[in-house]
Design a protein around this motif. Structure first.
Motif, PDB file in Angstrom:
ATOM      1  N   PHE A 212     -23.416  11.534 -58.851  1.00 52.96           N
ATOM      2  CA  PHE A 212     -23.844  10.163 -58.565  1.00 52.96           C
ATOM      3  C   PHE A 212     -25.038  10.229 -57.619  1.00 52.96           C
ATOM      4  O   PHE A 212     -24.927  10.722 -56.498  1.00 52.96           O
ATOM      5  N   LYS A 213     -26.175   9.723 -58.071  1.00 46.55           N
ATOM      6  CA  LYS A 213     -27.390   9.806 -57.247  1.00 46.55           C
ATOM      7  C   LYS A 213     -27.456   8.668 -56.228  1.00 46.55           C
ATOM      8  O   LYS A 213     -27.894   8.858 -55.092  1.00 46.55           O
ATOM      9  N   ASP A 214     -27.048   7.466 -56.631  1.00 44.50           N
ATOM     10  CA  ASP A 214     -27.057   6.309 -55.731  1.00 44.50           C
ATOM     11  C   ASP A 214     -25.612   5.876 -55.504  1.00 44.50           C
ATOM     12  O   ASP A 214     -24.906   5.481 -56.456  1.00 44.50           O
ATOM     13  N   VAL A 215     -25.185   5.928 -54.256  1.00 41.57           N
ATOM     14  CA  VAL A 215     -23.789   5.619 -53.909  1.00 41.57           C
ATOM     15  C   VAL A 215     -23.776   4.550 -52.823  1.00 41.57           C
ATOM     16  O   VAL A 215     -24.344   4.746 -51.737  1.00 41.57           O
ATOM     17  N   GLU A 216     -23.172   3.413 -53.119  1.00 33.19           N
ATOM     18  CA  GLU A 216     -23.005   2.350 -52.138  1.00 33.19           C
ATOM     19  C   GLU A 216     -21.521   2.012 -52.031  1.00 33.19           C
ATOM     20  O   GLU A 216     -20.719   2.325 -52.925  1.00 33.19           O
ATOM     21  N   PHE A 217     -21.156   1.352 -50.929  1.00 32.81           N
ATOM     22  CA  PHE A 217     -19.760   0.972 -50.699  1.00 32.81           C
ATOM     23  C   PHE A 217     -19.676  -0.529 -50.477  1.00 32.81           C
ATOM     24  O   PHE A 217     -20.620  -1.157 -49.992  1.00 32.81           O
ATOM     25  N   GLN A 218     -18.539  -1.094 -50.825  1.00 29.19           N
ATOM     26  CA  GLN A 218     -18.262  -2.502 -50.561  1.00 29.19           C
ATOM     27  C   GLN A 218     -16.801  -2.640 -50.151  1.00 29.19           C
ATOM     28  O   GLN A 218     -15.927  -1.954 -50.698  1.00 29.19           O
ATOM     29  N   PHE A 219     -16.539  -3.505 -49.173  1.00 31.60           N
ATOM     30  CA  PHE A 219     -15.158  -3.751 -48.768  1.00 31.60           C
ATOM     31  C   PHE A 219     -14.350  -4.246 -49.971  1.00 31.60           C
ATOM     32  O   PHE A 219     -14.795  -5.127 -50.722  1.00 31.60           O
ATOM     33  N   GLU A 220     -13.156  -3.692 -50.139  1.00 31.53           N
ATOM     34  CA  GLU A 220     -12.333  -4.043 -51.295  1.00 31.53           C
ATOM     35  C   GLU A 220     -11.953  -5.529 -51.339  1.00 31.53           C
ATOM     36  O   GLU A 220     -12.029  -6.150 -52.424  1.00 31.53           O
ATOM     37  N   PRO A 221     -11.548  -6.144 -50.223  1.00 32.76           N
ATOM     38  CA  PRO A 221     -11.229  -7.571 -50.308  1.00 32.76           C
ATOM     39  C   PRO A 221     -12.452  -8.427 -50.614  1.00 32.76           C
ATOM     40  O   PRO A 221     -12.340  -9.461 -51.283  1.00 32.76           O
ATOM     41  N   VAL A 222     -13.627  -8.000 -50.142  1.00 34.43           N
ATOM     42  CA  VAL A 222     -14.852  -8.738 -50.460  1.00 34.43           C
ATOM     43  C   VAL A 222     -15.142  -8.637 -51.954  1.00 34.43           C
ATOM     44  O   VAL A 222     -15.498  -9.629 -52.609  1.00 34.43           O
ATOM     45  N   ALA A 223     -14.968  -7.441 -52.523  1.00 36.80           N
ATOM     46  CA  ALA A 223     -15.172  -7.265 -53.956  1.00 36.80           C
ATOM     47  C   ALA A 223     -14.220  -8.146 -54.755  1.00 36.80           C
ATOM     48  O   ALA A 223     -14.628  -8.810 -55.715  1.00 36.80           O
ATOM     49  N   ALA A 224     -12.947  -8.156 -54.355  1.00 37.26           N
ATOM     50  CA  ALA A 224     -11.978  -9.022 -55.040  1.00 37.26           C
ATOM     51  C   ALA A 224     -12.407 -10.483 -54.931  1.00 37.26           C
ATOM     52  O   ALA A 224     -12.257 -11.259 -55.880  1.00 37.26           O
ATOM     53  N   GLY A 225     -12.949 -10.864 -53.774  1.00 37.40           N
ATOM     54  CA  GLY A 225     -13.431 -12.228 -53.577  1.00 37.40           C
ATOM     55  C   GLY A 225     -14.586 -12.569 -54.507  1.00 37.40           C
ATOM     56  O   GLY A 225     -14.671 -13.683 -55.028  1.00 37.40           O
ATOM     57  N   PHE A 226     -15.484 -11.604 -54.750  1.00 36.87           N
ATOM     58  CA  PHE A 226     -16.603 -11.845 -55.668  1.00 36.87           C
ATOM     59  C   PHE A 226     -16.093 -12.191 -57.060  1.00 36.87           C
ATOM     60  O   PHE A 226     -16.661 -13.042 -57.752  1.00 36.87           O
ATOM     61  N   GLU A 227     -15.035 -11.521 -57.484  1.00 41.24           N
ATOM     62  CA  GLU A 227     -14.491 -11.809 -58.810  1.00 41.24           C
ATOM     63  C   GLU A 227     -13.863 -13.206 -58.841  1.00 41.24           C
ATOM     64  O   GLU A 227     -14.038 -13.951 -59.806  1.00 41.24           O
TER      65      GLU A 227
END
Length: 452
Positions: free
Chosen positions: A187-202
């Motif tokens: 993986f050349k580009d790796v970013e992270f996101q908080f799991e509850p924030v990701a669930a909120g986006f959905e």
């Protein structure tokens, strides 16, 4: 680009398809692959991983792991001479291989739970990096086979805190291990996101007006809460920092519920709460160590030679030695995961039934235990209170009450947990999302936004 939920219990991958996230089927595993790995020998994991890398990555890896690779080569030669398999297995197959011969090979479940552990020695951190990289390599290979193309960009989910309430150093350590592992496997580009924030986006994708959403994500290893300001206008913004009102998180999740049920529901049949001939209670520490599969120190202590001698002495002193003999068998045959897996399957069964029979006849003939929802709720009282405290903390930090509470995570399927959450928010809408897929879908949306 993919959204990658490298979860404590399961892993999943999502891609955008027709402007919506789609979870991929990962070969025989389906959409979710259990976060487990089995190796015929622990020392050969590094050699298996080495074979999966590109030539350039292999060269760099050889320089970093020369001693481990040499040791692993010796382990591989012994396995070949003994006619043993030399491949790693993942997901359900890993569990099957472990259960077939629990005292052989190396089995690990939920390595994510260990990444933020305090006091990790450099060689331990390297081992976990190699385990994570092996799992990521397997999932990346399955993903690319499914898509028919290479994947080089990913957003990976992360809990608010990997370890403890104020674990800045633990968080840094865990993110470092995950980043190195992801980059190592391509993986050349790796970013992270908080799991509850990701669930909120959905969840946000279905909103038609501005809404304050308290996202409660009860995962396998951690529980996380985020208060988010969400809606169509917010979703269009390239910078969401002003909409993330508060976060709280702690290392308490589905694994802890399994362990609590194993301790309170199963361990009494192994001698917990029994007495010695002197009428004194049998010391409880070994029972706790036996089921603490997410604690390196406890497992090391339980499987030590000193503890084996201690348990043998307890057996001689016990009023009911037949019970303690079962605990000694767990210790000698490395059956901790077997016991906790039985508790996990019972927890899942209690979703649709009021009680479950736990068959443990492979440990002792005719041994079975019955657990029920009421006992499960009592066993998990500490975990439920910890989740309640996290929700209270997130609301206090945000300085406002939520309009809706959105709950996700596999453990959220439990009627015991649902009833508990309803009690916490009797006057607020409680929405139960896709128990396993919400985080992956949200990570996929975020990957599409930042990498497109």
């Amino acid at each position: 680009m993919i959204g990658f939920d490298y979860g404590t219990s399961n892993c999943a991958v999502g891609v955008m398809h027709n402007c919506a996230p789609k979870l991929l089927s990962l070969g025989e595993h389906g959409r979710y692959i259990a976060s487990t790995l089995y190796a015929p020998s622990r020392d050969m994991i590094v050699n298996w991983l080495h074979k999966q890398l590109t030539p350039t990555a292999q060269q760099h890896f050889q320089q970093q792991r020369a001693r481990q690779l040499q040791k692993g080569q010796g382990a591989l030669r012994e396995l070949v001479l003994d006619g043993m398999p030399t491949e790693l297995s993942f997901g359900q197959q890993a569990l099957n291989d472990y259960l077939q011969e629990p005292d052989e090979g190396y089995y690990i479940k939920s390595p994510k739970s260990f990444l933020g552990a305090t006091g990790l020695l450099p060689q331990q951190a390297e081992l976990f990096e190699d385990i994570v990289a092996a799992m990521m390599s397997n999932i990346k290979t399955l993903t690319e086979a499914r898509l028919g193309r290479s994947v080089s960009q990913t957003v990976i989910g992360r809990p608010i805190n990997f370890q403890g309430l104020r674990g800045a150093e633990s968080n840094r350590q865990a993110i470092d291990i995950l980043t190195k592992a992801a980059k190592r496997v391509g993986f050349k580009d790796v970013e992270f996101q908080f799991e509850p924030v990701a669930a909120g986006f959905e969840y946000e994708a279905g909103l038609s007006q501005e809404t304050r959403v308290l996202v409660v994500d009860i995962g396998g290893g951690t529980s996380d809460c985020s208060m988010l300001l969400m809606g169509p206008q917010q979703a269009a913004s390239p910078d969401r920092s002003a909409h993330l009102l508060s976060h709280s998180g702690e290392r308490v999740g589905g694994n802890d519920f399994d362990i609590a049920l194993a301790l309170k529901g199963i361990m009494p049949s192994f001698g917990l709460d029994s007495v010695l001939k002197s009428a004194k209670p049998v010391p409880a520490n070994s029972f706790w160590q036996a089921v603490s599969i997410n604690n390196i120190h406890n497992q090391t202590q339980f499987y030590s030679a000193a503890n084996a001698r201690f348990l043998e002495q307890l057996l001689r002193d016990a009023e009911q030695p037949e019970l303690l003999s079962r605990l000694l068998k767990v210790q000698k045959n490395k059956l901790s995961y077997r016991v906790v897996n039985a508790a996990e399957q019972s927890k899942i069964g209690l979703t649709d039934s009021l009680e479950q029979r736990v068959d443990l006849s492979d440990i002792d003939a005719d041994l079975s235990v019955t657990v029920d929802r009421e006992g499960f709720a009592k066993a998990c009282n500490r975990e439920l209170n910890a989740i309640s405290a996290l929700m209270t903390e997130a609301i206090a930090q945000a300085g406002c009450e939520p309009d809706v509470v959105f709950v996700t995570g596999g453990t959220a399927k439990s009627p015991v947990l649902n009833a508990f959450l309803q009690q916490q928010f009797p006057n607020r809408p409680l929405v139960i999302g896709d128990h396993f897929g919400s985080v992956t879908a949200g990570l996929t949306r975020w990957a599409n936004k930042i990498f497109a």
